[in-house]
Scaffold this active site. Structure first.
Site, short mmCIF file in Angstrom:
data_model
loop_
_atom_site.label_atom_id
_atom_site.label_comp_id
_atom_site.label_asym_id
_atom_site.label_seq_id
_atom_site.Cartn_x
_atom_site.Cartn_y
_atom_site.Cartn_z
CB CYS A 140 -0.93 -0.01 1.21
SG CYS A 140 -1.99 1.46 1.28
CB CYS A 143 -0.57 2.49 4.03
SG CYS A 143 -2.07 1.81 3.32
CG ASP A 144 3.16 1.17 4.49
OD1 ASP A 144 2.76 1.68 5.55
OD2 ASP A 144 2.93 0.00 4.17
#
Ligand code: NDP
Length: 322
Positions: A140, A143-144
């Site tokens: 992701c 997300c990261d």
């Protein structure tokens, strides 16, 4: 088959942000929810390190911590959170039947499906090792990606997700190398053109991953090979992003619920309703577009409110329109 059948007003299947948020709302509406956690309590977020984009955590929070807090919040309002894996459903009648661990049978007035989706990985030992260590493998970018700003990363995949994520990463990272296993993209032309026209994205066609390289703790590079020439080389990178698709966890519902061609549950637009009255869906099981914790939580709230209204209308003997 069990000898005692339990009756439940609101059964929630799944324990990610969607399931727990549905539980918080359902519990506060006196629906006495029972939530089954599944085999990965906490869902996909428990495989994430730091979550910095969920509103309300100015300093960030780890995925597992956030899920523990969500569980506590659901339990504070007396959600019955249970270990167990829903193995079968029967949505053919007025009462929705659900079986847990093959044996326990539950009859439900409403069911909220929050079973999520699982990111697909390549399955290489080295990939799984650094994924488990939280050392630089992610599925992701939204997300990261932030953790890799001003660094070099590699992304695998050639679909719309991979293109979108590569483009997202290109704004944070100094260089993004994109590994495409065929000699062309699967993505739409416009998405492919966008990555091709981004200066700091290098696309390697006919290229596959042999091994994710690391120092035992974190990723330091990726060994790739050209599947036409068998030539190998190492690419220095601190992050290895996998964007080869997701699989929604919806197999047990396919006999009853309308699914799209990839298996995502089709909801009535703007609601959490499925094609079966009294069965609602929230989170990634119905969402292949946004796939964020906060959107999953939002749809969890919708599902609980829709379930509450459905029950209220049923109790008042009013026809509920889809
Ligand atoms: P897709 O299934 O469309 O693409 C998966 C990609 O991963 C393919 O290019 C595939 O390669 C590649 N792949 C699969 N397995 C491997 C492997 N083992 N090694 C290397 N590469 C591999 O998944 P997406 O998540 O990209 O998209 C899912 C759906 O969501 C699509 O319908 C897409 O259009 C949609 N979507 C739309 C967006 C938008 O419109 N903004 C954004 C994101 C997704 P190959 O091509 O060789 O099979």
């Amino acid at each position: 088959m069990s000898d005692t059948i339990e009756k439940v007003k609101c059964l929630i299947i799944g324990s990610g942000p969607a399931g727990y948020t549905a539980a918080i709302y359902a519990a506060r509406a006196n629906m006495n929810p029972v939530l089954y956690q599944g085999t990965q309590p906490g869902g996909q977020l428990t495989t994430t390190n730091e979550v910095e984009n969920f509103p309300g955590y100015p300093e960030g929070v780890t995925g597992p911590e956030m899920m523990i807090e969500l569980q506590k919040q659901a339990e504070r309002f007396e959600t019955d959170v249970r270990n167990g894996w829903v193995t079968k459903v029967d949505f053919s009648g007025d009462v929705h039947k659900v079986w847990v661990n093959e044996t326990k049978e539950i009859h439900c007035d409403t069911v909220i499906i929050s079973t999520g989706a699982s990111a697909k990985y390549l399955g290489l030992d080295s990939e799984q090792k650094y994924l488990k260590l939280g050392g630089g493998v992610s599925a992701c970018a939204v997300c990261d990606g932030f953790f890799y700003r001003n660094q070099e990363v590699v992304i695998v995949g050639a679909g719309d997700s991979a293109c979108e994520e590569a483009h997202y990463l290109s704004k944070l990272c100094t260089k993004v190398t994109m590994l495409v296993r065929r000699d062309e993209f699967r993505a739409s032309k416009i998405m492919a053109a966008r990555v091709k026209n981004t200066e700091n994205i290098e696309i390697l066609f006919n290229t596959e991953t042999e091994e994710v390289l690391g120092d035992g703790q974190v990723v330091t590079g990726v060994r790739v090979f050209n599947n036409q020439t068998n030539e190998k080389h190492d690419i220095p990178a601190t992050g290895f992003f996998v964007a080869i698709g997701h699989k929604p966890n919806t197999d047990i519902f396919k006999e009853y619920l309308s699914l799209d061609e990839t298996g995502y549950i089709i909801n009535v637009p703007g609601t959490s309703k499925t094609n079966i009255e009294g069965v609602f869906v929230s989170g990634d099981a119905a969402d292949h577009v946004y796939r964020q914790a906060v959107t999953a939580a939002g749809t969890g709230c919708m599902a609980a409110l829709d379930a509450e209204r459905y029950l209220a209308a049923k109790e008042a003997n009013i026809e509920v329109s889809a």
